[in-house]
Design an enzyme around this catalytic site. Structure first.
Site, PDB file in Angstrom:
ATOM      1  N   LYS A  22       0.846  -1.210   0.000  1.00  8.11           N
ATOM      2  CA  LYS A  22       0.000   0.000   0.000  1.00  8.11           C
ATOM      3  C   LYS A  22       0.875   1.251   0.000  1.00  8.11           C
ATOM      4  O   LYS A  22       0.672   2.172  -0.807  1.00  8.11           O
ATOM      5  CB  LYS A  22      -0.886   0.015   1.241  1.00  8.11           C
ATOM      6  N   ASN A  23       1.867   1.281   0.890  1.00 11.25           N
ATOM      7  CA  ASN A  23       2.633   2.521   1.065  1.00 11.25           C
ATOM      8  C   ASN A  23       3.632   2.776  -0.050  1.00 11.25           C
ATOM      9  O   ASN A  23       4.188   3.867  -0.146  1.00 11.25           O
ATOM     10  CB  ASN A  23       3.294   2.542   2.439  1.00 11.25           C
ATOM     11  N   ARG A  92      -3.806  11.011   4.582  1.00 11.20           N
ATOM     12  CA  ARG A  92      -2.667  11.916   4.734  1.00 11.20           C
ATOM     13  C   ARG A  92      -1.698  11.792   3.568  1.00 11.20           C
ATOM     14  O   ARG A  92      -1.071  12.770   3.150  1.00 11.20           O
ATOM     15  CB  ARG A  92      -1.981  11.555   6.045  1.00 11.20           C
ATOM     16  N   CYS A 116      -5.229  12.709  12.922  1.00 11.85           N
ATOM     17  CA  CYS A 116      -5.757  11.369  12.645  1.00 11.85           C
ATOM     18  C   CYS A 116      -5.991  10.730  14.009  1.00 11.85           C
ATOM     19  O   CYS A 116      -5.827  11.366  15.037  1.00 11.85           O
ATOM     20  CB  CYS A 116      -4.788  10.552  11.805  1.00 11.85           C
ATOM     21  N   ARG A 121      -0.309  14.921  12.941  1.00  7.79           N
ATOM     22  CA  ARG A 121       0.857  14.398  12.219  1.00  7.79           C
ATOM     23  C   ARG A 121       1.334  15.533  11.314  1.00  7.79           C
ATOM     24  O   ARG A 121       0.750  15.794  10.287  1.00  7.79           O
ATOM     25  CB  ARG A 121       0.476  13.135  11.453  1.00  7.79           C
ATOM     26  N   PRO A 122       2.377  16.241  11.752  1.00  2.88           N
ATOM     27  CA  PRO A 122       2.807  17.456  11.062  1.00  2.88           C
ATOM     28  C   PRO A 122       3.339  17.192   9.650  1.00  2.88           C
ATOM     29  O   PRO A 122       3.691  16.049   9.323  1.00  2.88           O
ATOM     30  CB  PRO A 122       3.918  17.990  11.955  1.00  2.88           C
ATOM     31  N   LEU A 125       8.193  19.111   7.527  1.00  3.09           N
ATOM     32  CA  LEU A 125       9.382  18.675   6.761  1.00  3.09           C
ATOM     33  C   LEU A 125       9.103  18.703   5.256  1.00  3.09           C
ATOM     34  O   LEU A 125       9.988  19.017   4.454  1.00  3.09           O
ATOM     35  CB  LEU A 125       9.817  17.277   7.204  1.00  3.09           C
ATOM     36  N   ASP A 304       4.281   0.370  12.281  1.00  4.10           N
ATOM     37  CA  ASP A 304       3.033  -0.178  11.733  1.00  4.10           C
ATOM     38  C   ASP A 304       2.805  -1.622  12.152  1.00  4.10           C
ATOM     39  O   ASP A 304       1.770  -2.197  11.806  1.00  4.10           O
ATOM     40  CB  ASP A 304       3.041  -0.095  10.198  1.00  4.10           C
ATOM     41  N   ARG A 396      -8.777  -0.104   4.319  1.00  2.00           N
ATOM     42  CA  ARG A 396      -7.858   0.913   3.797  1.00  2.00           C
ATOM     43  C   ARG A 396      -6.540   0.271   3.398  1.00  2.00           C
ATOM     44  O   ARG A 396      -5.899   0.701   2.450  1.00  2.00           O
ATOM     45  CB  ARG A 396      -7.563   1.982   4.861  1.00  2.00           C
TER      46      ARG A 396
HETATM   47  C1  EPZ Z   1       4.472   6.687   6.532  1.00  2.00           C
HETATM   48  O1  EPZ Z   1       3.748   7.786   7.030  1.00  2.00           O
HETATM   49  C2  EPZ Z   1       3.467   5.545   6.416  1.00  2.00           C
HETATM   50  N1  EPZ Z   1       2.398   5.958   5.504  1.00  2.00           N
HETATM   51  C3  EPZ Z   1       2.873   5.228   7.790  1.00  2.00           C
HETATM   52  O2  EPZ Z   1       2.055   4.067   7.618  1.00  2.00           O
HETATM   53  C4  EPZ Z   1       4.001   4.874   8.751  1.00  2.00           C
HETATM   54  O3  EPZ Z   1       3.458   4.686  10.039  1.00  2.00           O
HETATM   55  C5  EPZ Z   1       5.038   6.013   8.789  1.00  2.00           C
HETATM   56  O4  EPZ Z   1       5.508   6.292   7.449  1.00  2.00           O
HETATM   57  C6  EPZ Z   1       6.245   5.672   9.658  1.00  2.00           C
HETATM   58  O5  EPZ Z   1       6.864   4.529   9.153  1.00  2.00           O
HETATM   59  C7  EPZ Z   1       2.627   5.932   4.180  1.00  2.00           C
HETATM   60  O6  EPZ Z   1       3.704   5.587   3.729  1.00  2.00           O
HETATM   61  C8  EPZ Z   1       1.486   6.348   3.303  1.00  2.00           C
HETATM   62  P1  EPZ Z   1       6.756   9.862   8.543  1.00  2.00           P
HETATM   63  P2  EPZ Z   1       4.430   9.270   7.029  1.00  2.00           P
HETATM   64  O7  EPZ Z   1       6.789  11.155   7.800  1.00  2.00           O
HETATM   65  O8  EPZ Z   1       5.266   9.431   5.811  1.00  2.00           O
HETATM   66  C9  EPZ Z   1       7.225  13.067  11.964  1.00  2.00           C
HETATM   67  C10 EPZ Z   1       0.099   2.789   7.717  1.00  2.00           C
HETATM   68  O9  EPZ Z   1      -0.387   2.242   8.703  1.00  2.00           O
HETATM   69  N2  EPZ Z   1       7.068  14.065  10.897  1.00  2.00           N
HETATM   70  O10 EPZ Z   1       7.836   8.854   8.292  1.00  2.00           O
HETATM   71  O11 EPZ Z   1       3.363  10.248   7.276  1.00  2.00           O
HETATM   72  C11 EPZ Z   1       5.940  12.295  12.217  1.00  2.00           C
HETATM   73  O12 EPZ Z   1       5.104  13.006  13.099  1.00  2.00           O
HETATM   74  C12 EPZ Z   1       0.635   4.197   7.824  1.00  2.00           C
HETATM   75  O13 EPZ Z   1       0.235   2.256   6.593  1.00  2.00           O
HETATM   76  C13 EPZ Z   1       7.260  15.411  11.205  1.00  2.00           C
HETATM   77  O14 EPZ Z   1       7.543  15.763  12.341  1.00  2.00           O
HETATM   78  O15 EPZ Z   1       5.360   9.156   8.320  1.00  2.00           O
HETATM   79  C14 EPZ Z   1       6.443  11.011  12.828  1.00  2.00           C
HETATM   80  O16 EPZ Z   1       6.686  11.196  14.209  1.00  2.00           O
HETATM   81  C15 EPZ Z   1       0.278   4.823   9.166  1.00  2.00           C
HETATM   82  N3  EPZ Z   1       7.110  16.345  10.227  1.00  2.00           N
HETATM   83  C16 EPZ Z   1       7.783  10.801  12.110  1.00  2.00           C
HETATM   84  O17 EPZ Z   1       8.140  12.063  11.542  1.00  2.00           O
HETATM   85  C17 EPZ Z   1       6.798  15.986   8.931  1.00  2.00           C
HETATM   86  O18 EPZ Z   1       6.704  16.877   8.068  1.00  2.00           O
HETATM   87  C18 EPZ Z   1       7.720   9.779  10.996  1.00  2.00           C
HETATM   88  O19 EPZ Z   1       6.668  10.173  10.118  1.00  2.00           O
HETATM   89  C19 EPZ Z   1       6.616  14.610   8.639  1.00  2.00           C
HETATM   90  C20 EPZ Z   1       6.763  13.671   9.633  1.00  2.00           C
END
Ligand code: EPZ
Length: 420
Positions: A22-23, A92, A116, A121-122, A125, A304, A396
């Protein structure tokens, strides 16, 4: 609305195939905005999130079709550059259109995702990455409004390893002028797959799968035919279902190297694991041993899989500590597991799971995708009947999961429900 009705106690036996990731799909699909043409993405899972991303691309003017697991995307007529709140609030990952739209069309208007089930979830970045590449980004009534005549290569150092921000910046940088280097880049297989997709489109990228990715901007890219990678989280979810029920299963069409951290923990918990080229065989532990985990970015134990691991540990013969370092409050599944008789205490970002002799069936509520998976796993082994409500969360990210589990001898039915 639908619910799952599960009668616990059946050991899972047999073979089950894993769907496409999916991701990875959610990143590959927006990447098709970077060059006009007709793309084929094979092994695309038929999921609600894929359908949402399809709808988003269609609002931009693309044409998307999925037949079986073969997806075709035609981006020759993209003419709109706004990702509306209605779609972004559902998923998201919609923010992934920001980079490609900016790179190819010079402007994008993308709704902020909103929170969510487990807190804010900011996307700072993502925004900072686009600004570093020379985009002018403002926030206007809940929307990210980004403009750039021509993106320019830059050095972008992420202080937090971010899957989404790494993907978005990569997609923006491939058409930028000059060189972009990304420091502390995400190593997740889904991001490597995105990078391979972009290289096949004609992008110049070095360092995929390492913390430093270097991108030489090119003038144009072209449409491709690509095979998506298997879903490592579905792989892990099925393995844990086999382990908790005391069964013996073979998971095929998977990528064992993408789940190494989980396999090591499963063996520590007493499971016997054998791996092949694209399959994994698991024999359940006779007694589930308590094993601590701490989530971390790839190749560490994935966040996850945290909810699913807690479900397994509810029946261990001791106490285990589960530490969530990515999303501190990703524990909405805990109160529902406690309703099934689990003994779990959460303090800040740590769950202490004391093994109990058995779980008892009950009505439980899904709150998010991976929480639902943990409730289904627990229901498979709970005594009596478990009803898991709001399984649209499950749909989903898991393709026909009840059929896959039934194929492994689980007693699970999808039933219409007017309960919300
Ligand atoms: C991806 O989300 C996955 N989703 C998520 O899977 C997964 O939990 C996550 O990566 C972590 O592995 C998809 O790929 C569609 P991140 P993403 O940016 O990209 C912080 C599922 O169940 N952060 O790696 O949104 C954030 O808050 C989903 O399939 C910032 O601070 O995650 C978190 O603490 C749920 N600022 C950390 O980084 C930003 O601009 C990692 O988030 C972006 C992120």
């Amino acid at each position: 609305m639908y619910k799952f009705v599960i009668r616990g106690g059946n050991k899972l036996f047999g073979q089950v195939h894993v769907s496409g990731a999916k991701n990875a799909s959610l990143a590959l699909m927006p990447a098709c905005l970077l060059a006009p043409g007709t793309y084929t993405i094979r092994n695309t899972p038929d999921l609600r999130d894929v359908a949402t991303m399809s709808r988003l691309l269609e609002t931009l003017g693309a044409r998307v079709a999925l037949s079986g697991n073969e997806q075709t995307i035609d981006t020759k007529h993209v003419a709109n550059f706004e990702a509306p709140y209605e779609l972004v609030k559902k998923m998201r990952a919609s923010i992934y259109v920001l980079g490609p739209l900016l790179a190819r069309y010079g402007h994008a208007k993308v709704s902020l995702p909103g929170g969510c089930a487990w807190g804010p979830r900011p996307v700072n970045l993502h925004i900072e990455g686009m600004q570093k590449l020379g985009a002018d980004v403002t926030l206007e009534s809940g929307y990210i409004v980004a403009k750039a005549k021509k993106l320019k290569g830059a050095h972008i150092e992420f202080d937090v390893s971010s899957v989404g921000a790494t993907g978005n910046v990569m997609m923006a940088a491939v058409l930028a002028e000059g060189t972009t280097t990304i420091g502390n880049a995400a190593l997740e297989p889904e991001i490597v797959a995105l990078g391979e997709f972009l290289v096949k489109m004609g992008a110049q990228i070095q360092g995929l799968g390492t913390p430093t990715v270097t991108i030489e901007g090119v003038r144009e890219l072209h449409a491709v035919d690509f095979m998506n990678i298997p879903d490592r989280i579905e792989t892990g979810t099925l393995l844990i279902a086999g382990a908790i029920t005391g069964g013996s299963i073979r998971v095929i069409n998977c990528e064992p190297t993408h789940v190494s951290a989980l396999l090591a923990k499963l063996e520590r918990a007493g499971a016997q694991v054998i791996t092949g080229q694209n399959w994994i065989e698991l024999k359940a532990p006779v007694e589930i041993q308590p094993v601590d985990i701490s989530t971390s970015p790839y190749p560490g134990f994935p966040t996850d899989m945290q909810a699913q691991w807690i479900a397994l540990m509810t029946l261990s013969n001791g106490s285990s500590i589960v530490t969530e370092t990515i999303y501190f409050d990703r524990f909405k599944h805990v109160p529902e597991l406690v309703r099934l008789g689990a003994d779990i205490e959460v303090k800040e970002n740590v769950a202490i799971v004391k093994g109990v002799g058995s779980l008892k069936g009950a009505k439980v509520m899904s709150t998010d995708l991976r929480a639902s998976a943990s409730l289904i796993i627990a229901g498979l082994v709970a005594q009596g009947t478990t009803e898991v409500l709001r399984i649209y969360h499950m749909d989903r990210g898991y393709e026909r999961i009840e059929e896959k589990l039934k194929g492994l001898r689980a007693d699970i039915e999808r039933v219409q429900s007017d309960e919300f």
